[in-house]
Motif scaffolding. Structure first.
Motif, PDB file in Angstrom:
ATOM      1  N   ILE A 170     -13.629 -13.264   8.131  1.00 46.44           N
ATOM      2  CA  ILE A 170     -12.206 -12.891   8.097  1.00 46.44           C
ATOM      3  C   ILE A 170     -12.168 -11.464   7.582  1.00 46.44           C
ATOM      4  CG2 ILE A 170      -9.907 -13.378   7.182  1.00 46.44           C
ATOM      5  CD1 ILE A 170     -10.777 -16.290   6.774  1.00 46.44           C
ATOM      6  N   LEU A 171     -11.909 -10.528   8.480  1.00 48.71           N
ATOM      7  CA  LEU A 171     -11.962  -9.109   8.121  1.00 48.71           C
ATOM      8  C   LEU A 171     -10.895  -8.758   7.090  1.00 48.71           C
ATOM      9  CD1 LEU A 171     -12.473  -7.562  11.672  1.00 48.71           C
ATOM     10  CD2 LEU A 171     -14.231  -8.078   9.979  1.00 48.71           C
ATOM     11  N   ASN A 172     -11.265  -7.885   6.168  1.00 47.38           N
ATOM     12  CA  ASN A 172     -10.313  -7.430   5.153  1.00 47.38           C
ATOM     13  C   ASN A 172      -9.166  -6.653   5.784  1.00 47.38           C
ATOM     14  OD1 ASN A 172     -11.420  -8.478   2.875  1.00 47.38           O
ATOM     15  ND2 ASN A 172     -12.308  -6.575   2.121  1.00 47.38           N
ATOM     16  N   GLY A 173      -8.034  -6.726   5.130  1.00 51.67           N
ATOM     17  CA  GLY A 173      -6.896  -5.911   5.541  1.00 51.67           C
ATOM     18  C   GLY A 173      -6.362  -5.173   4.328  1.00 51.67           C
ATOM     19  N   ILE A 174      -5.403  -4.294   4.550  1.00 44.84           N
ATOM     20  CA  ILE A 174      -4.735  -3.623   3.432  1.00 44.84           C
ATOM     21  C   ILE A 174      -3.237  -3.892   3.538  1.00 44.84           C
ATOM     22  CG2 ILE A 174      -6.478  -1.826   3.090  1.00 44.84           C
ATOM     23  CD1 ILE A 174      -4.616   0.079   4.696  1.00 44.84           C
ATOM     24  N   ASP A 175      -2.558  -3.821   2.403  1.00 44.48           N
ATOM     25  CA  ASP A 175      -1.117  -4.040   2.354  1.00 44.48           C
ATOM     26  C   ASP A 175      -0.432  -2.716   2.723  1.00 44.48           C
ATOM     27  OD1 ASP A 175       1.533  -4.482   1.733  1.00 44.48           O
ATOM     28  OD2 ASP A 175       1.119  -5.540  -0.139  1.00 44.48           O
ATOM     29  N   ILE A 176      -0.136  -2.551   4.004  1.00 41.61           N
ATOM     30  CA  ILE A 176       0.398  -1.276   4.512  1.00 41.61           C
ATOM     31  C   ILE A 176       1.731  -0.926   3.843  1.00 41.61           C
ATOM     32  CG2 ILE A 176       1.328  -0.110   6.559  1.00 41.61           C
ATOM     33  CD1 ILE A 176      -0.935  -1.461   8.158  1.00 41.61           C
ATOM     34  N   GLU A 177       2.574  -1.935   3.641  1.00 41.37           N
ATOM     35  CA  GLU A 177       3.888  -1.696   3.021  1.00 41.37           C
ATOM     36  C   GLU A 177       3.712  -1.082   1.623  1.00 41.37           C
ATOM     37  OE1 GLU A 177       7.866  -4.278   1.709  1.00 41.37           O
ATOM     38  OE2 GLU A 177       6.032  -5.310   2.292  1.00 41.37           O
ATOM     39  N   ASN A 178       2.825  -1.665   0.819  1.00 35.60           N
ATOM     40  CA  ASN A 178       2.586  -1.166  -0.533  1.00 35.60           C
ATOM     41  C   ASN A 178       1.931   0.209  -0.508  1.00 35.60           C
ATOM     42  OD1 ASN A 178       2.321  -1.226  -3.416  1.00 35.60           O
ATOM     43  ND2 ASN A 178       0.210  -1.856  -3.178  1.00 35.60           N
ATOM     44  N   CYS A 179       0.979   0.397   0.414  1.00 33.86           N
ATOM     45  CA  CYS A 179       0.297   1.699   0.546  1.00 33.86           C
ATOM     46  C   CYS A 179       1.293   2.807   0.875  1.00 33.86           C
ATOM     47  CB  CYS A 179      -0.768   1.639   1.627  1.00 33.86           C
ATOM     48  SG  CYS A 179      -2.200   0.632   1.204  1.00 33.86           S
ATOM     49  N   GLU A 180       2.184   2.518   1.819  1.00 32.94           N
ATOM     50  CA  GLU A 180       3.150   3.543   2.242  1.00 32.94           C
ATOM     51  C   GLU A 180       4.125   3.899   1.125  1.00 32.94           C
ATOM     52  OE1 GLU A 180       4.654   1.959   5.947  1.00 32.94           O
ATOM     53  OE2 GLU A 180       3.182   3.127   7.108  1.00 32.94           O
ATOM     54  N   LYS A 181       4.463   2.901   0.284  1.00 34.25           N
ATOM     55  CA  LYS A 181       5.331   3.165  -0.875  1.00 34.25           C
ATOM     56  C   LYS A 181       4.656   4.150  -1.822  1.00 34.25           C
ATOM     57  CE  LYS A 181       8.039  -1.079  -1.372  1.00 34.25           C
ATOM     58  NZ  LYS A 181       8.117  -2.358  -2.110  1.00 34.25           N
ATOM     59  N   GLN A 182       3.355   3.933  -2.079  1.00 31.43           N
ATOM     60  CA  GLN A 182       2.619   4.817  -2.989  1.00 31.43           C
ATOM     61  C   GLN A 182       2.468   6.215  -2.396  1.00 31.43           C
ATOM     62  OE1 GLN A 182      -0.952   3.354  -5.023  1.00 31.43           O
ATOM     63  NE2 GLN A 182      -0.458   1.300  -4.312  1.00 31.43           N
ATOM     64  N   LEU A 183       2.156   6.264  -1.108  1.00 25.36           N
ATOM     65  CA  LEU A 183       1.959   7.559  -0.449  1.00 25.36           C
ATOM     66  C   LEU A 183       3.249   8.382  -0.417  1.00 25.36           C
ATOM     67  CD1 LEU A 183      -0.326   6.412   2.513  1.00 25.36           C
ATOM     68  CD2 LEU A 183      -0.997   7.969   0.655  1.00 25.36           C
ATOM     69  N   ALA A 184       4.386   7.677  -0.349  1.00 28.40           N
ATOM     70  CA  ALA A 184       5.685   8.366  -0.309  1.00 28.40           C
ATOM     71  C   ALA A 184       6.004   9.038  -1.646  1.00 28.40           C
ATOM     72  CB  ALA A 184       6.786   7.378   0.067  1.00 28.40           C
ATOM     73  N   LYS A 185       5.367   8.540  -2.718  1.00 26.83           N
ATOM     74  CA  LYS A 185       5.605   9.103  -4.059  1.00 26.83           C
ATOM     75  C   LYS A 185       4.365   9.868  -4.523  1.00 26.83           C
ATOM     76  CE  LYS A 185       8.819   5.457  -5.445  1.00 26.83           C
ATOM     77  NZ  LYS A 185       9.022   4.286  -6.320  1.00 26.83           N
ATOM     78  N   SER A 186       3.958  10.842  -3.734  1.00 23.52           N
ATOM     79  CA  SER A 186       2.733  11.591  -4.033  1.00 23.52           C
ATOM     80  C   SER A 186       2.847  12.348  -5.353  1.00 23.52           C
ATOM     81  CB  SER A 186       2.438  12.574  -2.896  1.00 23.52           C
ATOM     82  OG  SER A 186       1.224  13.243  -3.153  1.00 23.52           O
ATOM     83  N   VAL A 187       1.794  12.254  -6.155  1.00 22.94           N
ATOM     84  CA  VAL A 187       1.698  13.009  -7.408  1.00 22.94           C
ATOM     85  C   VAL A 187       1.578  14.491  -7.056  1.00 22.94           C
ATOM     86  CG1 VAL A 187       0.191  13.435  -9.402  1.00 22.94           C
ATOM     87  CG2 VAL A 187       0.634  11.097  -8.659  1.00 22.94           C
ATOM     88  N   THR A 188       2.201  15.356  -7.837  1.00 21.83           N
ATOM     89  CA  THR A 188       2.146  16.798  -7.542  1.00 21.83           C
ATOM     90  C   THR A 188       0.919  17.440  -8.191  1.00 21.83           C
ATOM     91  OG1 THR A 188       3.438  17.420  -9.500  1.00 21.83           O
ATOM     92  CG2 THR A 188       4.672  16.921  -7.470  1.00 21.83           C
ATOM     93  N   ARG A 189       0.452  18.497  -7.585  1.00 25.75           N
ATOM     94  CA  ARG A 189      -0.661  19.260  -8.151  1.00 25.75           C
ATOM     95  C   ARG A 189      -0.264  19.834  -9.508  1.00 25.75           C
ATOM     96  NH1 ARG A 189      -4.247  22.130  -3.479  1.00 25.75           N
ATOM     97  NH2 ARG A 189      -4.474  20.287  -2.184  1.00 25.75           N
ATOM     98  N   GLU A 190       0.966  20.301  -9.593  1.00 26.15           N
ATOM     99  CA  GLU A 190       1.462  20.919 -10.828  1.00 26.15           C
ATOM    100  C   GLU A 190       1.357  19.946 -12.008  1.00 26.15           C
ATOM    101  OE1 GLU A 190       5.460  23.279 -12.414  1.00 26.15           O
ATOM    102  OE2 GLU A 190       5.618  21.881 -10.730  1.00 26.15           O
ATOM    103  N   SER A 191       1.700  18.675 -11.754  1.00 29.93           N
ATOM    104  CA  SER A 191       1.689  17.678 -12.852  1.00 29.93           C
ATOM    105  C   SER A 191       0.288  17.440 -13.401  1.00 29.93           C
ATOM    106  CB  SER A 191       2.299  16.357 -12.370  1.00 29.93           C
ATOM    107  OG  SER A 191       1.448  15.738 -11.419  1.00 29.93           O
ATOM    108  N   LEU A 192      -0.748  17.754 -12.601  1.00 31.27           N
ATOM    109  CA  LEU A 192      -2.136  17.565 -13.037  1.00 31.27           C
ATOM    110  C   LEU A 192      -2.806  18.894 -13.402  1.00 31.27           C
ATOM    111  CD1 LEU A 192      -3.405  14.920 -10.432  1.00 31.27           C
ATOM    112  CD2 LEU A 192      -2.705  14.503 -12.783  1.00 31.27           C
ATOM    113  N   GLY A 193      -2.036  19.970 -13.344  1.00 27.97           N
ATOM    114  CA  GLY A 193      -2.597  21.279 -13.683  1.00 27.97           C
ATOM    115  C   GLY A 193      -3.566  21.798 -12.638  1.00 27.97           C
TER     116      GLY A 193
END
Length: 300
Positions: A170-193
């Motif tokens: 049974i091939l692994n899958g990923i939770d696309i809905e959850n992934c897209e939520k995280q990707l939509a809230k990308s961390v900024t370069r500035e916040s990490l210096g």
């Protein structure tokens, strides 16, 4: 009213198994199944809110210890007897051993997903032989095996772990809905210096031997010689963190390295990457690879 099928999941190792369980359980039909999760304290109950009917923590550890493992087996056996599940579903090698021994004689239907065979790890031949022997010994206590790739099934066949008819892919899958939520809230370069013009090379994963953070930082030193504005990001934490930091300081690139520590939103950091890496010494299935693909990142 139709009786629900009760599935008792047992898991010790967090990381990929934790993410696998969260996405698997999220899409279970709650009208048909009742899910109980028995896990080590590496798992967070908040992550399983509304997706399991019961969350039970048992002291389980990754290392082999006769005293600790026997105690875990006794605790899990008591839970199995109390819960009376229809299916015991054990995840990864340590919980796989504890759960199957704990169920001995109770005769539930037992399903085992090794999430990558322990005998394929980068370790000594004696250890590999021991892991193979354990898997063969416990095979008669297992009704069905779930292999997460064709290669994992082939590996079981080559090592004569069990009968072919018990092996299911049974091939692994990923939770696309959850992934897209995280990707939509990308961390900024500035916040990490991190400078806006930096060329960012990053990896998501534990800072442990399996994921090769030592190879990552050694490579970083070589890359930095060629790409002066390169910046390196490790999303995660682990027992090799100090070794990585020490090497970076020794080679004078500590200001070009960011280690985030454990985060709840690892894919929010992937948005920063120009190149995404996974340098594992061994893998059952690196879940982060299809997640990198979803983020449209070139992969090493």
């Amino acid at each position: 009213m139709h009786k629900k099928t009760k599935v008792l999941h047992i898991a010790q190792a967090a990381g990929g198994v934790d993410r696998y369980l969260q996405s698997l359980l999220k899409y279970f039909d709650r009208e048909k199944f009742e899910n109980v999760l028995v896990c080590s304290n590496d798992f967070a109950e908040k992550d399983y809110k509304n997706i399991v009917d019961k969350f039970i923590v048992v002291k389980m550890q990754r290392e082999i210890s006769a005293k600790a493992d026997l105690s875990a087996i006794k605790s899990v056996r008591k839970i199995i007897k109390n819960e009376k599940p229809d299916i015991v579903y054990v995840h990864s090698s340590k919980a796989g051993a504890i759960g199957r021994i704990a169920d001995f004689g109770i005769k539930n239907k037992v399903v085992y997903n090794p999430h990558g065979w322990a005998f394929n790890m980068d370790c000594g031949n004696k250890k590999k032989l021991m892991y193979r022997m354990i898997e063969k010994f416990l095979s008669p206590l297992t009704n069905e095996f779930v292999c997460i790739s064709d290669a994992e099934k082939v590996s079981a066949q080559e090592n004569k772990i069990t009968k072919d008819k018990k092996l299911n892919v049974i091939l692994n899958g990923i939770d696309i809905e959850n992934c897209e939520k995280q990707l939509a809230k990308s961390v900024t370069r500035e916040s990490l210096g991190i400078k806006e013009d930096a060329f960012v090379i990053g990896q998501v994963g534990r800072l442990s031997l399996q994921k090769s953070p030592d190879i990552f930082i050694q490579s970083a030193v070589k890359v930095k010689e060629k790409i002066k504005n390169a910046h390196f990001v490790l999303v995660g934490d682990g027992d090799m963190k100090e070794e990585v930091l020490s090497y970076a300081r020794e080679k004078g690139i500590e200001n070009s390295l960011t280690i985030t520590g454990w985060v709840d939103n690892p894919l929010s950091y992937v948005g920063l990457f120009d190149i995404a890496t996974l340098l594992s010494r061994w893998e059952g299935f690196g879940l982060v690879l299809p997640e990198y693909m979803l983020a449209k990142k070139p992969i090493v």
